[in-house]
Scaffold this motif. Structure first.
Motif, mmCIF file in Angstrom:
data_model
loop_
_atom_site.group_PDB
_atom_site.id
_atom_site.type_symbol
_atom_site.label_atom_id
_atom_site.label_comp_id
_atom_site.label_asym_id
_atom_site.label_seq_id
_atom_site.Cartn_x
_atom_site.Cartn_y
_atom_site.Cartn_z
ATOM 1 N N GLU A 23 52.380 29.288 31.602
ATOM 2 C CA GLU A 23 50.986 29.534 31.247
ATOM 3 C C GLU A 23 50.253 30.355 32.304
ATOM 4 O OE1 GLU A 23 49.102 25.837 30.338
ATOM 5 O OE2 GLU A 23 50.555 25.320 28.771
ATOM 6 N N MET A 24 50.735 30.312 33.527
ATOM 7 C CA MET A 24 50.098 31.059 34.608
ATOM 8 C C MET A 24 50.211 32.553 34.354
ATOM 9 S SD MET A 24 50.960 30.563 38.630
ATOM 10 C CE MET A 24 50.749 28.793 38.433
ATOM 11 N N ASN A 25 49.139 33.269 34.608
ATOM 12 C CA ASN A 25 49.142 34.709 34.331
ATOM 13 C C ASN A 25 49.001 35.528 35.607
ATOM 14 O OD1 ASN A 25 49.572 36.181 31.967
ATOM 15 N ND2 ASN A 25 47.498 36.997 31.993
ATOM 16 N N ASP A 26 49.479 34.964 36.717
ATOM 17 C CA ASP A 26 49.393 35.639 38.014
ATOM 18 C C ASP A 26 50.749 35.516 38.701
ATOM 19 O OD1 ASP A 26 48.948 36.276 40.750
ATOM 20 O OD2 ASP A 26 46.806 35.906 40.492
ATOM 21 N N SER A 27 51.494 36.604 38.730
ATOM 22 C CA SER A 27 52.855 36.558 39.275
ATOM 23 C C SER A 27 52.874 36.261 40.772
ATOM 24 C CB SER A 27 53.582 37.876 39.002
ATOM 25 O OG SER A 27 52.890 38.967 39.567
ATOM 26 N N VAL A 28 51.816 36.646 41.485
ATOM 27 C CA VAL A 28 51.764 36.390 42.927
ATOM 28 C C VAL A 28 51.610 34.896 43.191
ATOM 29 C CG1 VAL A 28 50.477 36.780 45.056
ATOM 30 C CG2 VAL A 28 50.863 38.675 43.470
ATOM 31 N N VAL A 29 50.700 34.253 42.475
ATOM 32 C CA VAL A 29 50.511 32.807 42.637
ATOM 33 C C VAL A 29 51.788 32.072 42.244
ATOM 34 C CG1 VAL A 29 49.245 30.785 41.821
ATOM 35 C CG2 VAL A 29 48.022 32.907 42.286
ATOM 36 N N ARG A 30 52.428 32.510 41.163
ATOM 37 C CA ARG A 30 53.666 31.854 40.706
ATOM 38 C C ARG A 30 54.738 31.915 41.790
ATOM 39 N NH1 ARG A 30 54.659 34.904 36.682
ATOM 40 N NH2 ARG A 30 53.528 33.749 35.087
ATOM 41 N N ILE A 31 54.943 33.104 42.364
ATOM 42 C CA ILE A 31 56.001 33.254 43.356
ATOM 43 C C ILE A 31 55.651 32.498 44.639
ATOM 44 C CG2 ILE A 31 55.297 35.353 44.597
ATOM 45 C CD1 ILE A 31 58.800 34.729 43.195
#
Length: 214
Positions: free
Chosen positions: A192-200
């Motif tokens: 659901e997260m739409n921010d690849s930087v936060v995810r990584i």
């Protein structure tokens, strides 16, 4: 749920509503599939056999969602609101009444409404979300790509859809979220997260906690 993550999910839904709705059948499972991910499935329930046959015939997609409540077989399960559209890329019937398929994750979607057919198949009205644009993997997270490369080489490269983009934060984040021993609820949050930087960043922290970084 942390405030910043709630904000990410709100942005996700706002972006989702900018796209036209469409109806797709759903296949609720006890797994989370990400865009670009390959997933082998055994299909034997009549409702899903009919669904897959129709999708193959009409070259249409169906959706995979994590089950919120219920089971994969029998009574119709209640799915999470965000899932992943898939296309069937391979199929076979080695055993009578059991269809072996391989699906490839495409776009994510958000369920706006749904109903259940007489045969138990869920038909949902969904809005798709634009793909996350490729983003160069930051230098401080290169270790995540190293860990992912080792995992993929151990499991077998053939299990993954090419190209293998170890330099892309989005691709590395999706694959790690699929492969690491995370709770299903955490995987769902990663989807659901739409921010690849936060995810990584979250995945890097998990790998560090587990002592998996060199």
């Amino acid at each position: 749920m942390p405030l910043n993550l709630k904000r990410r999910l709100s942005d996700f839904l706002l972006q989702a509503k900018q796209h036209a709705a469409q109806e797709i059948p759903l296949f609720p499972l006890n797994t989370v599939l990400f865009p670009g991910g390959k997933l082998p499935l055994k299909v034997f329930e009549p409702r899903y056999m009919e669904m897959v046959s129709a999708c193959l015939k009409n070259k249409t997609a169906f959706g995979i969602c994590l089950i919120r409540t219920g089971q994969e077989t029998g009574e119709t399960a209640v799915p999470e609101q965000v899932g992943c559209m898939v296309e069937v890329i391979d199929w076979d019937m080695r055993q009578l009444g059991v269809l072996d398929i391989v699906v490839l994750g495409a776009q994510r979607f958000h369920i706006e409404d749904s109903h259940t057919e007489k045969n138990g198949l869920i038909i949902a009205r969904v809005v798709s979300v634009a793909e996350e644009p490729p983003l160069a993997l930051p230098k401080q997270h290169q270790a995540c790509a190293t860990v992912l490369r080792r995992i993929i080489e151990h499991l077998g490269v053939e299990r993954f859809a090419p190209p293998l983009r170890y330099d892309d934060s989005v691709w590395v984040g999706y694959r790690l979220a699929e492969l690491l021993p995370l709770k299903r609820s955490v995987r769902q949050n990663m989807l659901e997260m739409n921010d690849s930087v936060v995810r990584i960043e979250i995945l890097h922290h998990f790998l560090s906690q587990q002592g998996l970084l060199e």
